[in-house]
Motif scaffolding. Sequence first.
Motif, PDB file in Angstrom:
ATOM      1  N   LEU A  62     -51.613  -8.239  56.202  1.00  0.00           N
ATOM      2  CA  LEU A  62     -51.638  -8.934  57.493  1.00  0.00           C
ATOM      3  C   LEU A  62     -52.590  -8.307  58.500  1.00  0.00           C
ATOM      4  N   VAL A  63     -52.585  -6.992  58.558  1.00  0.00           N
ATOM      5  CA  VAL A  63     -53.253  -6.344  59.680  1.00  0.00           C
ATOM      6  C   VAL A  63     -54.635  -5.816  59.309  1.00  0.00           C
ATOM      7  N   ARG A  64     -54.699  -5.105  58.185  1.00  0.00           N
ATOM      8  CA  ARG A  64     -55.944  -4.408  57.862  1.00  0.00           C
ATOM      9  C   ARG A  64     -57.096  -5.411  57.698  1.00  0.00           C
ATOM     10  N   GLY A  65     -58.171  -5.148  58.384  1.00  0.00           N
ATOM     11  CA  GLY A  65     -59.344  -6.003  58.286  1.00  0.00           C
ATOM     12  C   GLY A  65     -59.275  -7.248  59.142  1.00  0.00           C
ATOM     13  N   ARG A  66     -58.118  -7.594  59.638  1.00  0.00           N
ATOM     14  CA  ARG A  66     -57.995  -8.826  60.416  1.00  0.00           C
ATOM     15  C   ARG A  66     -57.902  -8.556  61.904  1.00  0.00           C
ATOM     16  N   CYS A  67     -57.626  -7.332  62.210  1.00  0.00           N
ATOM     17  CA  CYS A  67     -57.463  -7.012  63.617  1.00  0.00           C
ATOM     18  C   CYS A  67     -58.362  -5.828  63.932  1.00  0.00           C
ATOM     19  N   PRO A  68     -59.656  -6.090  64.160  1.00  0.00           N
ATOM     20  CA  PRO A  68     -60.629  -4.995  64.223  1.00  0.00           C
ATOM     21  C   PRO A  68     -60.386  -4.084  65.417  1.00  0.00           C
ATOM     22  N   LEU A  69     -60.750  -2.850  65.192  1.00  0.00           N
ATOM     23  CA  LEU A  69     -60.610  -1.871  66.255  1.00  0.00           C
ATOM     24  C   LEU A  69     -61.843  -1.868  67.130  1.00  0.00           C
ATOM     25  N   THR A  70     -62.929  -2.339  66.567  1.00  0.00           N
ATOM     26  CA  THR A  70     -64.150  -2.410  67.376  1.00  0.00           C
ATOM     27  C   THR A  70     -64.419  -3.878  67.675  1.00  0.00           C
ATOM     28  N   GLY A  71     -65.246  -4.075  68.665  1.00  0.00           N
ATOM     29  CA  GLY A  71     -65.577  -5.446  69.024  1.00  0.00           C
ATOM     30  C   GLY A  71     -64.471  -6.063  69.846  1.00  0.00           C
ATOM     31  N   ALA A  72     -64.518  -7.347  69.939  1.00  0.00           N
ATOM     32  CA  ALA A  72     -63.561  -8.045  70.789  1.00  0.00           C
ATOM     33  C   ALA A  72     -62.199  -8.131  70.118  1.00  0.00           C
ATOM     34  N   LEU A  73     -61.204  -7.774  70.854  1.00  0.00           N
ATOM     35  CA  LEU A  73     -59.847  -7.813  70.328  1.00  0.00           C
ATOM     36  C   LEU A  73     -59.155  -9.101  70.751  1.00  0.00           C
ATOM     37  N   ASP A  74     -58.619  -9.794  69.739  1.00  0.00           N
ATOM     38  CA  ASP A  74     -57.799 -10.953  70.072  1.00  0.00           C
ATOM     39  C   ASP A  74     -56.370 -10.455  70.234  1.00  0.00           C
ATOM     40  N   ILE A  75     -56.014 -10.174  71.484  1.00  0.00           N
ATOM     41  CA  ILE A  75     -54.759  -9.478  71.751  1.00  0.00           C
ATOM     42  C   ILE A  75     -53.565 -10.243  71.188  1.00  0.00           C
ATOM     43  N   SER A  76     -53.507 -11.527  71.440  1.00  0.00           N
ATOM     44  CA  SER A  76     -52.306 -12.260  71.046  1.00  0.00           C
ATOM     45  C   SER A  76     -52.212 -12.362  69.523  1.00  0.00           C
ATOM     46  N   ARG A  77     -53.392 -12.540  68.860  1.00  0.00           N
ATOM     47  CA  ARG A  77     -53.376 -12.657  67.401  1.00  0.00           C
ATOM     48  C   ARG A  77     -52.989 -11.303  66.783  1.00  0.00           C
ATOM     49  N   CYS A  78     -53.585 -10.241  67.270  1.00  0.00           N
ATOM     50  CA  CYS A  78     -53.275  -8.901  66.749  1.00  0.00           C
ATOM     51  C   CYS A  78     -51.808  -8.571  66.978  1.00  0.00           C
ATOM     52  N   GLY A  79     -51.335  -8.923  68.164  1.00  0.00           N
ATOM     53  CA  GLY A  79     -49.938  -8.648  68.476  1.00  0.00           C
ATOM     54  C   GLY A  79     -49.015  -9.363  67.517  1.00  0.00           C
ATOM     55  N   ARG A  80     -49.378 -10.618  67.183  1.00  0.00           N
ATOM     56  CA  ARG A  80     -48.547 -11.401  66.264  1.00  0.00           C
ATOM     57  C   ARG A  80     -48.536 -10.760  64.871  1.00  0.00           C
ATOM     58  N   LEU A  81     -49.730 -10.362  64.434  1.00  0.00           N
ATOM     59  CA  LEU A  81     -49.846  -9.757  63.096  1.00  0.00           C
ATOM     60  C   LEU A  81     -49.076  -8.438  63.026  1.00  0.00           C
ATOM     61  N   GLU A  82     -49.244  -7.630  64.064  1.00  0.00           N
ATOM     62  CA  GLU A  82     -48.551  -6.335  64.061  1.00  0.00           C
ATOM     63  C   GLU A  82     -47.045  -6.521  64.151  1.00  0.00           C
ATOM     64  N   GLY A  83     -46.654  -7.573  64.870  1.00  0.00           N
ATOM     65  CA  GLY A  83     -45.222  -7.864  64.964  1.00  0.00           C
ATOM     66  C   GLY A  83     -44.649  -8.201  63.600  1.00  0.00           C
ATOM     67  N   ALA A  84     -45.387  -9.008  62.818  1.00  0.00           N
ATOM     68  CA  ALA A  84     -44.923  -9.387  61.482  1.00  0.00           C
ATOM     69  C   ALA A  84     -44.838  -8.165  60.575  1.00  0.00           C
ATOM     70  N   TYR A  85     -45.842  -7.302  60.702  1.00  0.00           N
ATOM     71  CA  TYR A  85     -45.858  -6.072  59.899  1.00  0.00           C
ATOM     72  C   TYR A  85     -44.689  -5.164  60.276  1.00  0.00           C
ATOM     73  N   TYR A  86     -44.500  -5.049  61.573  1.00  0.00           N
ATOM     74  CA  TYR A  86     -43.446  -4.186  62.093  1.00  0.00           C
ATOM     75  C   TYR A  86     -42.079  -4.687  61.632  1.00  0.00           C
ATOM     76  N   HIS A  87     -41.972  -6.029  61.574  1.00  0.00           N
ATOM     77  CA  HIS A  87     -40.697  -6.632  61.205  1.00  0.00           C
ATOM     78  C   HIS A  87     -40.327  -6.338  59.748  1.00  0.00           C
ATOM     79  N   ALA A  88     -41.338  -6.052  58.930  1.00  0.00           N
ATOM     80  CA  ALA A  88     -41.085  -5.795  57.505  1.00  0.00           C
ATOM     81  C   ALA A  88     -40.153  -4.604  57.313  1.00  0.00           C
ATOM     82  N   GLY A  89     -40.200  -3.665  58.236  1.00  0.00           N
ATOM     83  CA  GLY A  89     -39.351  -2.486  58.084  1.00  0.00           C
ATOM     84  C   GLY A  89     -38.117  -2.514  58.967  1.00  0.00           C
ATOM     85  N   TYR A  90     -37.921  -3.666  59.636  1.00  0.00           N
ATOM     86  CA  TYR A  90     -36.800  -3.761  60.550  1.00  0.00           C
ATOM     87  C   TYR A  90     -35.483  -3.699  59.780  1.00  0.00           C
ATOM     88  N   PRO A  91     -34.396  -3.108  60.257  1.00  0.00           N
ATOM     89  CA  PRO A  91     -34.233  -2.565  61.605  1.00  0.00           C
ATOM     90  C   PRO A  91     -34.661  -1.104  61.742  1.00  0.00           C
TER      91      PRO A  91
END
Lengths: 362, 303
Positions: A62-91
């Motif tokens: 989900l995250v690697r390669g899709r949410c670049p650290l350089t260049g323009a950050l799509d905050i809402s898209r990155c946030g969504r992706l990281e949220g999905a990743y984060y949820h994988a280990g929930y709770p």
Amino acid sequence: MTALSAPAAPGAVRAHRARIRMRWITWRQHRTALAGVAIMLGGCAVVLGITGLRMQHAYASLVRGRCPLTGALDISRCGRLEGAYYHAGYPLTGNVLLVTVALPAIPVLIGMFVAAPLLAREYEAGTFRFAWTQTAGPTRWVVAKLVGLGVALTAASGAFGALVSWWLAQVDPLASDSRWQPAQFGLTAVTFAAWTVAAFAAGAFAGALIRRTVPAMAATGVFVVALTAIAYKKLDTLLVSAGPVIGRTTLLGLPVYQPGSPPVTFMLGQAVTVSVPAGSWPLRSWITGPHGQLIGSLPSRVLALNAQAENRWLAGHHLVLWTAYQPPGRFWLLQSVEGAAGLLLAVILGAATVLLVRRHTA
Amino acid sequence: MNVVETARLSKRYRGTWALRDCTLAIPAGHVVALVGPNGAGKTTLLNIAVGLTTPTAGSVTVLGGEPAGSPAARGGIAFVAQDAPLYANLSVADTLHLARDLNLRWDQPRADARLAELGIPPRRKVGKLSGGQQAQLALTLAVARQPELVILDEPLARLDPLARHDFMGSLMAAVTEDGMSVLFSSHVVAELERVADYLIVLSRGQVQMAGSVDDLLAGHCVLTGPAAEAGTLTARLPVIHGRRAGGQAHLLVRCGSDEAAPHGWQAHQVSLEELVLSYLREPEASALPGPAALSGAGLAVRP
């Protein structure tokens, strides 16, 4: 079979074997306690393993390669992706603090339920009068049990600590410095194993000293909790701030993100971010002026400027930025220092336990 | 050889002397009864002899000069502690396995045969055995080690009369078979004659009487005569203990076997139980072997 060093008994000597063995006895008498430890560590390991693997998979897909650290950050898209990743280990990922607070309870439980009864129960039931008057004697008995169980617990807790470190790295793959946090510094293969074996030795010592199971368990619990608190609050803080590397940067402009591995950054005032090598643990930073005088923070009117104007201002003022940090290469050195401290404590307590038993029995 | 030898052995627990200047030598080849009232120091003496307790002062050696608690001493002495403490959650077979692993000499066939004879099932947990069976198991563990000396602390205390009888029978059978020495403590004075051939009376942490049973019995007699003359006789003879019943006085006296009784008095043999009880009632009296007479042939008189 016949090489007996002991004096021959009257009558026929039908020697079974001329060797004293402690391995079976140690296993037979402590297999229930060891099974409890195996269930406790194994259960935690399964949960950490599953959530860790799911996080790893989610991050990779989900995250690697899709949410670049350089260049323009799509905050809402990155946030969504990281949220999905984060949820994988929930709770667990939602309660990392709880995990890092709960896991240090494992050495406490091992000290209380495996180690404290080791000698206390022998004294309480009077069975030491049977066990320690055999040819093997008390010293052999105690040393074999302490070493055998200590080695087994060190191996198990070391493997478990390695798993916890791996899991914590999956939670926050971007922050390569999180392993330096006191709560995580004590949960690596080295430190977790060291504190587990120290807790084990403390329990055995309490049992030899107090000679009653329940009071020995209580004393062990109090001691190991205090020890853990001191290790996390004082020793870890002391170690990670010991002899830091001082970096000197002439402030010509704002550092920029480097492509590739994410740098560790921290804020100075509001506008200036400072880079230290990836994986470092930044401790503090300060700015000196052209004559070496300390400058508390940048003037607020400078912070209000835009980046370009701020860079011009900085270039004209010959400021030097100093940073104190632990470079990543120091991590395992400092880990081994803490590991050695725990192991030394374990050896001292173990030796004291043997001395107590020997003093009590001839 | 002396299986246990102590010199001015003392042990103090929190200001109280459990043993005080206890000097004794127990020759090999005997079944020795260590008797005395509760608190006389019997358990302390035995614990020191097997290396479970360190004396406050004095010296102790076992098996002809080995320091108590040394590896050689542990190898040659089997100890059955009071109430025969064994691991209640282990099976009988596991308990044998444990003892086998902890010793260099071990006779497994004999242990198995003994337990089969006693009808103790190997798979049963030790905690589920009766008191008598636990005591027999403890004795089996001791005998299977083929020791030179077996020390038992109050082996009879918690056994019912039948179990007591069976236990002593087993012990005597083992002694006959192996020729090992036995030292056991007991506050039960009855039935000692049947098993012990050497006696030590411990009182207030000191040895009050020690010697072979035959010598002790031969060296004492009971004089029965008119109570009115008891006073003059007591002044003349080494009277240990006197009691009056009606007009008659019974005096326990230290005497040679060939001595004639005073005129008007009758001499009787004393029973071991009576002898021990008389000494226990008179803690000041003592009968100890002389320096050169460990067999108990001559009795040194101490006021």
